[in-house]
Structure formats: C-alpha cells, structure tokens
Design an enzyme around this catalytic site. Structure first.
Site, PDB file in Angstrom:
ATOM      1  N   ARG A  82       0.846  -1.189   0.000  1.00  0.00           N
ATOM      2  CA  ARG A  82       0.000   0.000   0.000  1.00  0.00           C
ATOM      3  C   ARG A  82       0.888   1.247   0.000  1.00  0.00           C
ATOM      4  NH1 ARG A  82      -3.149  -3.137  -1.412  1.00  0.00           N
ATOM      5  NH2 ARG A  82      -5.190  -3.707  -0.530  1.00  0.00           N
ATOM      6  N   GLU A 111      -3.511   7.269  -6.195  1.00  0.00           N
ATOM      7  CA  GLU A 111      -3.505   6.532  -7.456  1.00  0.00           C
ATOM      8  C   GLU A 111      -4.753   6.880  -8.265  1.00  0.00           C
ATOM      9  OE1 GLU A 111      -1.124   2.706  -5.546  1.00  0.00           O
ATOM     10  OE2 GLU A 111      -3.214   2.477  -6.183  1.00  0.00           O
ATOM     11  N   HIS A 118       0.431  -0.132 -10.165  1.00  0.00           N
ATOM     12  CA  HIS A 118      -0.381  -1.005  -9.315  1.00  0.00           C
ATOM     13  C   HIS A 118      -0.867  -2.232 -10.088  1.00  0.00           C
ATOM     14  CE1 HIS A 118      -3.062  -0.917  -5.477  1.00  0.00           C
ATOM     15  NE2 HIS A 118      -2.816  -2.172  -5.848  1.00  0.00           N
TER      16      HIS A 118
END
Length: 321
Positions: free
Chosen positions: A239, A268, A287
């Site tokens: 994270r 993000e 990601h």
C-alpha cells in the site's frame, strides 16, 4: 437476481468471461462508472439486488438511494471504497476476495528487486538504440550489477504474501528477516523474526508486505530510514501510504536509499507533483502486481462463489459482520 458490475474493465479487459456471474442471475457489466461519488453510480445500480465493484465507491447516500440492494461484492481484497458500517446497519453484506494473488504478488515484488539489480529493460533498450553496436568495448553496463546471494532481506509483514516472497528470496541464497510483531509457525519456517530496529539496521533490501492501518501508515519515514544501512533497496507493492513519499524521495536523492521499486503510491493514479516521479533510481509501476490473468481468473471465480454462498444463505468472506 439482478447483478450489476460497476467497473469491470480492470478485472476483465476482454480476456476473461463473465460466465461465472451470468450463471447466477441477470448480469449487466459496465467497464467504468465513476471513481468518485456520482449520481451515475445510483442510476446504474437502479433496482439491482447485488452489485460488484472494484474501485467505484459505495457511500451512505448511494446505499440509501438503492433500497433493493442486498449484497456488495468487491472484486479485490481491499474494501475501503465501501461504507461498510452503514451497509451493515442497513442489513447489506459486503464480501471481498481475501486470497487470490499470493504467488503473483510475491513474484512481482521480487521482479522489482531484480530490475533494480540488473536493469534488464534499460539495457535492452540501449542495445536496440545502437549503443552496443557502437561501443568500443565488448560489453557495458550503465548501472551497478548487484548480486543478491548472501545478502539480507527484511520483510515487514510476514503474512501469506510475505511468506511467498521469503521463499523466493531463500531460493536466491538470501538471508531473510521479518519483524516480530505478528509471529507464526509458518513464518518461522521461512524467516528469522527480529525486532524492527534490527531488521532496519541489518537488511540490504526491505520489502513492505504489511496491511495499511493506523500503526503502519507512514512506517517508512525519515526516522526509520535513518536506521537503515546506507545504500538500502526498498520494495513496496503493498500500500502506498506505508511510505512518507517526500522522505523517501529525499533519501533517494542523497543516496541513503540506493533504489526503490514501487507498484503503489499514496494517491492513485499518480499525481504530477509526486516527488518520487523525479527521484533518483526510483522504479514506479501502475499497481499491477495483482494483474496476471491467472490471478484475475481466481478473483472472478471467488466472487462468483461469494455471491452463490450469499444466495444459499451461507455467506463467506463477509467483511462487515
């Protein structure tokens, strides 16, 4: 039952089938709805009883506007986009997919490290640009080549993914340490538990595999970085908010941290003013640790199983009990 998928594009960009869900009811799939609160979310949910979401938020206001809603199924492990407590108060279950990507996320974490150690992508590009052809020597390298054998890796968070990473690192001949906060017998089989300060001081590479909570947020900051070896390598595909990004950028730019491999950031998609975008020796990917087709197929199958179990009155993976 009517099932609406609000943002299916990342789960299934076209290489999977929605058949596991279609076998359970009438299914409507939207590639994208909204990643912020929007009237469109309410409009698309309509009178459906089950919604499937990944990052489309489901707020108190949305829940109140959709009285037929009975189940919210999340196409992921994280469920912070859902007002879970309010859903519980309204008798709506929220279910997630807790274990689908252990192997692939561990693989990706080590891949980030490998790229830092060998810069394969960079050197491939320079060859194709003519640098090898025009080089006076028979070989060259633009970054230090790093051997991992015999070095020490520290893993902060030795759950399923952390243990998967530890196994790969052990196969490379690395010594593996883990912080001692949550010990398990399975963890002892793949790593040596040590106090956090020992892990910070002795590791050549540090991996973040811990969940994000009030204790772990900002765990990598100027104070913890100061306790690390000079030239440490940091890997994070857990994270983004685990890292104070300006502190890491400063450490990269002064050389205290040799390199970082990051698949997650605090915001993000990334914002243009993120200091890590211009930091030295910082690899950032969007990601995608979880995104292998095999892992996404498991998400599809587990989500269908979650919905089927709910229909049968035997709910599983409920996060708001």
């Amino acid at each position: 039952m009517k099932i609406v998928v609000l943002d299916g594009i990342t789960e299934n960009p076209g290489d999977l089938s929605w058949k596991p869900l279609e076998e359970l009811g009438e299914v409507v799939v939207y590639d994208r709805t909204s990643y912020i609160e929007s009237p469109l979310i309410i409009e698309r949910i309509g009178d459906s009883e089950i919604i499937v979401t990944n990052k489309t938020p489901i707020s108190k206001e949305t829940i109140d506007a959709c009285p037929n809603l009975k189940l919210i199924a999340v196409l992921a492990t994280g469920y912070n986009v859902i007002d879970c407590e309010y859903a519980k108060n309204k008798g709506i279950q929220v279910v997630n997919v807790p274990n689908y990507g252990t192997q692939v996320v561990a693989q990706y974490a080590v891949s980030l490290l490998m790229e830092i150690c060998s810069h394969i992508g960079h050197h491939d590009q320079t060859v194709k640009e003519g640098k090898w052809e025009n080089n006076v020597d028979w070989c060259y390298w633009d970054y230090p080549m790093i051997e991992l054998y015999g070095k020490t890796a520290g893993i902060i968070g030795l759950g399923r993914i952390g243990q998967g990473t530890a196994k790969i690192l052990s196969a490379l001949g690395m010594n593996v340490l883990a912080d001692e906060s949550h010990q398990s017998e399975a963890g002892r089989q793949v790593a040596k538990y040590v106090p956090m300060d020992t892990l910070l001081a002795e590791s050549d590479v540090i991996f973040l595999h811990c969940p994000l909570n009030s204790e772990s947020e900002g765990i990598i900051n100027k104070e913890s970085i100061a306790k690390m070896k000079d030239g440490i390598i940091l890997i994070n595909n857990s994270r983004g908010p685990l890292i104070v990004e300006q502190d890491l950028a400063d450490a990269l730019n002064c050389g205290k941290v040799y390199a970082a491999g990051l698949d997650v950031l605090s915001t993000e998609p990334v914002k243009a003013d993120n200091p890590l975008l211009k930091a030295k020796n910082c690899i950032i990917t969007p990601h995608i640790s979880w995104a292998a087709k095999e892992a996404r197929q498991r998400i599809m199958e587990i989500t269908a199983s979650n919905i089927r179990a709910f229909m049968d009155g035997k709910s599983v993976n409920v996060v708001n009990k």
